[in-house]
Design an enzyme around this catalytic site. Sequence first.
Site, mmCIF file in Angstrom:
data_model
loop_
_atom_site.group_PDB
_atom_site.id
_atom_site.type_symbol
_atom_site.label_atom_id
_atom_site.label_comp_id
_atom_site.label_asym_id
_atom_site.label_seq_id
_atom_site.Cartn_x
_atom_site.Cartn_y
_atom_site.Cartn_z
ATOM 1 N N ASP A 131 -2.601 9.577 -10.048
ATOM 2 C CA ASP A 131 -2.583 8.529 -10.872
ATOM 3 C C ASP A 131 -1.102 8.287 -11.545
ATOM 4 O O ASP A 131 -0.736 7.182 -11.578
ATOM 5 C CB ASP A 131 -3.558 8.994 -12.161
ATOM 6 C CG ASP A 131 -4.986 8.913 -11.732
ATOM 7 O OD1 ASP A 131 -5.093 8.332 -10.566
ATOM 8 O OD2 ASP A 131 -5.766 9.394 -12.651
ATOM 9 N N ASP A 180 0.906 -1.330 0.080
ATOM 10 C CA ASP A 180 0.013 -0.011 -0.113
ATOM 11 C C ASP A 180 1.086 1.193 0.069
ATOM 12 O O ASP A 180 1.889 1.179 0.746
ATOM 13 C CB ASP A 180 -1.034 0.192 1.212
ATOM 14 C CG ASP A 180 -1.801 0.921 1.055
ATOM 15 O OD1 ASP A 180 -2.987 0.967 0.606
ATOM 16 O OD2 ASP A 180 -1.406 2.259 1.768
ATOM 17 N N ASN A 229 -2.844 13.274 -3.266
ATOM 18 C CA ASN A 229 -3.901 13.580 -4.052
ATOM 19 C C ASN A 229 -4.510 14.686 -3.629
ATOM 20 O O ASN A 229 -4.810 15.787 -4.744
ATOM 21 C CB ASN A 229 -5.000 12.343 -3.986
ATOM 22 C CG ASN A 229 -4.978 11.305 -4.910
ATOM 23 O OD1 ASN A 229 -4.229 11.258 -5.918
ATOM 24 N ND2 ASN A 229 -5.498 9.988 -4.418
ATOM 25 N N GLU A 236 -5.110 2.665 -3.719
ATOM 26 C CA GLU A 236 -3.311 2.610 -3.788
ATOM 27 C C GLU A 236 -2.869 1.281 -3.375
ATOM 28 O O GLU A 236 -1.830 1.251 -2.978
ATOM 29 C CB GLU A 236 -2.942 3.826 -2.849
ATOM 30 C CG GLU A 236 -3.291 3.640 -1.505
ATOM 31 C CD GLU A 236 -4.510 4.154 -0.905
ATOM 32 O OE1 GLU A 236 -4.789 4.356 0.256
ATOM 33 O OE2 GLU A 236 -5.515 4.389 -1.830
#
Length: 532
Positions: free
Chosen positions: A415, A398, A406, A441
């Site tokens: 992204d 992760d 973000n 993620e």
Amino acid sequence: TGVAPALAIIRRTGGRPLVRLGVSVTDGRRLAQEVRRRTGASLTILRGGRTVAASRSGPRTVVKSGNFSSGGVDYRGRRQSIARVEGARLDLVAAVRREPGENRISKSRLLVGAIVAAFLLLALVSSLFVIRSLQAQIAQLLEGARRLAGGDFRHPVPTAGNDEFAQLAREFNSMSGELRAQVEEVERRRRQTQETIRRVGAAFGSGLDPQAVLELTVQTAVDACEADAGFGLPLGHGLFAEVAVGAAQGDHAAALRAAERGARSLQPERGHELLEVPADQAVQQRSARPIELDGINVLTQPLRARLDSRTSPQSIGVISIARGSTPFSREATELLEYLAGQAVVSVENAALHDALQHQALTDELTGLANVRDMQGALNREFERGRRFDTPVGFILLDIDDFKQVNDTYGHPQGDRVLVEVGRVLRGLSRDIDEPARCGGEELALVLPQTEIEGAVRLAERIRDAVADLRVPRVDGSDGHVSVTASFGVASVATSASDRETLVAAADAALYEAKRAGKNRVHRAGPALAQAD
């Protein structure tokens, strides 16, 4: 009474006639006797219509030439004017008696003439009847020939009688029957060929193995076009290997190779477009090309297909067939085009199927396997491990503080981070490993035939590589974004006994890595596996 005189004219001085002098040494009676003596005919001499002399046995009356009667006696005579004597016309009438048989002969002649005339009339009528009959029979044969030319075999020519025309009609009907049988056989074979081609086309359309499709195409083309040999030549892309059918040796092989090299310069239709060429454009758009090389007739057909809906058609191969007997007909050319078109459609369908399957099992952003594909890989590897008693490793990772990326830089930047981490995961994986994105993620890696220790070492390498990433800013600003990741590692049978417990053990180990400070690798132990 003198006849046949010699005449003279005595003239005066100056030429004027003075007197006409006629002298005859033969009189009428003597002439009549002499004619009677020499010919047996009686003679009557007339001057100015008056009898001058006549034979004693002659007719009492004198008529014109022909048959006549006088004193109850039948005569046949002739009257002739011969001269003018002293201003009067001199007529001689010779006559002989007609015997009784002469009437019968005359009547017989009339009868014979009538019979001959009747026979000629009958012959004429018979000829007309025969001609009409012949014309009718010829008309029947012509009508039968016209029906045959139009494909109508239902009405045979009448065969009444036993003459030559009837025999000819029977032979004509026999020929018509044989021709009908041959036409029906050709039609049956045509329908059979159409059905075979339809089935082959259906097989092409549903087939997803390009190699099998190419082999079927070449074999069908060789059989249907009566060729001696055929080649299927791939042009890159790795869709299929080279195919050879028949006696492709010596001159045949050389001609096929030369034709294939020339065919690469053609610009044929592609896919469905090859099968849907309008009738009025068929000649202009036909792509198959018959050629003759050193006595070998070759027919070549390039193959171009859309392997990706977003790309233009690409050359994927060339199909060639050859024979040494006669040139290929237009029907053979059209058949090869049809088979090639079906093969192209099948290849495009296979490419589309692969693309759809890839899309169904692939994460669109990172290009890694999605959760569905990862679950399938886990099931396969777990079953293989149970059957062959081999381990299966599993890494769950992760990205640390991804929400902050973000929030700070925007979702496009997030992204880009996911793409770069996925590239690291793919780059450090083996060919048999299955990297995947589980969602958000969180990423994973299925490791066939890998113990827990090997999985931990790989996780450490991946962790270091992620920490070394310098992800460029997507908004055009200078600088970069750095991230780290936390890892949970588990394996069968060290940490789990089945797929569900394996994923749970790796997830628990990931939670421990996060709680321990992030950017680290944590392994699931036996105690965790037992607890689960």
